[in-house]
Design a protein around this motif. Structure first.
Motif, PDB file in Angstrom:
ATOM      1  N   ALA A   9       4.876 -12.064  -7.932  1.00  0.00           N
ATOM      2  CA  ALA A   9       3.417 -11.514  -8.193  1.00  0.00           C
ATOM      3  C   ALA A   9       3.246 -10.657  -6.831  1.00  0.00           C
ATOM      4  O   ALA A   9       2.824  -9.307  -7.111  1.00  0.00           O
ATOM      5  N   CYS A  10       3.570 -11.021  -5.765  1.00  0.00           N
ATOM      6  CA  CYS A  10       3.421 -10.288  -4.466  1.00  0.00           C
ATOM      7  C   CYS A  10       4.199  -8.843  -4.570  1.00  0.00           C
ATOM      8  O   CYS A  10       3.733  -7.864  -4.274  1.00  0.00           O
ATOM      9  N   GLY A  11       5.502  -9.119  -5.018  1.00  0.00           N
ATOM     10  CA  GLY A  11       6.326  -8.159  -5.143  1.00  0.00           C
ATOM     11  C   GLY A  11       6.093  -7.048  -6.011  1.00  0.00           C
ATOM     12  O   GLY A  11       5.875  -5.644  -5.967  1.00  0.00           O
ATOM     13  N   ASP A  16       3.291  -1.852  -7.528  1.00  0.00           N
ATOM     14  CA  ASP A  16       2.416  -1.013  -7.839  1.00  0.00           C
ATOM     15  C   ASP A  16       1.580  -0.077  -6.959  1.00  0.00           C
ATOM     16  O   ASP A  16       1.185   1.150  -7.049  1.00  0.00           O
ATOM     17  N   LYS A  17       1.625  -0.751  -5.755  1.00  0.00           N
ATOM     18  CA  LYS A  17       0.633   0.101  -4.359  1.00  0.00           C
ATOM     19  C   LYS A  17       1.623   1.269  -4.097  1.00  0.00           C
ATOM     20  O   LYS A  17       1.123   2.430  -3.993  1.00  0.00           O
ATOM     21  N   ILE A  24       8.887   4.685  -1.359  1.00  0.00           N
ATOM     22  CA  ILE A  24       9.788   3.619  -1.508  1.00  0.00           C
ATOM     23  C   ILE A  24      10.189   2.964  -0.057  1.00  0.00           C
ATOM     24  O   ILE A  24      10.118   1.503  -0.262  1.00  0.00           O
ATOM     25  N   PRO A  25      10.257   3.632   0.998  1.00  0.00           N
ATOM     26  CA  PRO A  25      10.359   2.727   2.334  1.00  0.00           C
ATOM     27  C   PRO A  25       9.146   1.972   2.547  1.00  0.00           C
ATOM     28  O   PRO A  25       9.457   0.817   3.078  1.00  0.00           O
ATOM     29  N   ALA A  86      -0.042  -5.125   3.872  1.00  0.00           N
ATOM     30  CA  ALA A  86      -0.421  -5.320   2.470  1.00  0.00           C
ATOM     31  C   ALA A  86       0.254  -6.388   2.005  1.00  0.00           C
ATOM     32  O   ALA A  86      -0.233  -7.289   1.099  1.00  0.00           O
ATOM     33  N   GLY A  87       1.443  -6.383   2.031  1.00  0.00           N
ATOM     34  CA  GLY A  87       2.331  -7.575   1.665  1.00  0.00           C
ATOM     35  C   GLY A  87       2.007  -8.814   2.131  1.00  0.00           C
ATOM     36  O   GLY A  87       1.770  -9.795   1.025  1.00  0.00           O
ATOM     37  N   CYS A  88       1.465  -9.030   3.264  1.00  0.00           N
ATOM     38  CA  CYS A  88       1.380 -10.420   3.806  1.00  0.00           C
ATOM     39  C   CYS A  88      -0.146 -10.731   3.009  1.00  0.00           C
ATOM     40  O   CYS A  88      -0.330 -11.814   2.775  1.00  0.00           O
ATOM     41  N   GLY A  89      -1.105  -9.787   2.995  1.00  0.00           N
ATOM     42  CA  GLY A  89      -2.536  -9.826   2.006  1.00  0.00           C
ATOM     43  C   GLY A  89      -2.322 -10.182   0.647  1.00  0.00           C
ATOM     44  O   GLY A  89      -2.942 -11.178   0.447  1.00  0.00           O
TER      45      GLY A  89
END
Length: 134
Positions: A9-11, A16-17, A24-25, A86-89
């Motif tokens: 779900a995180c990925g 989406d973001k 992409i990077p 953002a990924g950590c969030g």
């Protein structure tokens, strides 16, 4: 199986973001935040800091920062950090307001610019030397 179910779900939230091709990077760094080894929000932020900013690889050898694999330029490092945070969030289900408040470490001051001495032509030097006759 539906492709959306293949990733975490995180990925999916990172995808989406950062959906645009030019992002992409940052999507990659967001997903690295999702998969960071840290078990707490603070540890995850620390990993983002390590990943996105150049540090000397060899202790007391500043030149060795160039072999670090971080993005490099200050604005790229900041974008990397923001994406990773953002990924950590997403990983720790932190609200967007708290994620937006996280600031990267301050960038080190740039070295002072040294101006080279003015170049003089042979004619200018001749005027500085008093004329003498032998």
């Amino acid at each position: 199986m539906i492709p959306q179910l293949w990733a975490s779900a995180c990925g999916n939230q990172c995808t989406d973001k950062y959906a645009a091709l030019t992002q992409i990077p940052w999507r990659v760094f967001c997903k690295k935040g999702c998969s960071a080894d840290g078990e707490t929000w603070e540890e995850c932020l620390s990993e983002c800091d390590e990943m996105c900013y150049k540090d000397p690889v060899l202790k007391d050898q500043k030149w060795s920062a160039y072999i670090d694999r971080s993005p490099g330029a200050a604005n790229y490092s900041q974008e990397c950090f923001n994406a990773c945070v953002a990924g950590c969030g997403y990983k720790f289900e932190i609200c967007k307001e708290i994620v937006a408040q996280v600031r990267p470490r301050p960038s080190p001051p740039s070295p002072p610019v040294v101006k080279p001495p003015p170049v003089t032509t042979p004619d200018e030097r001749a005027e500085d030397v008093p004329s003498t006759s032998a």
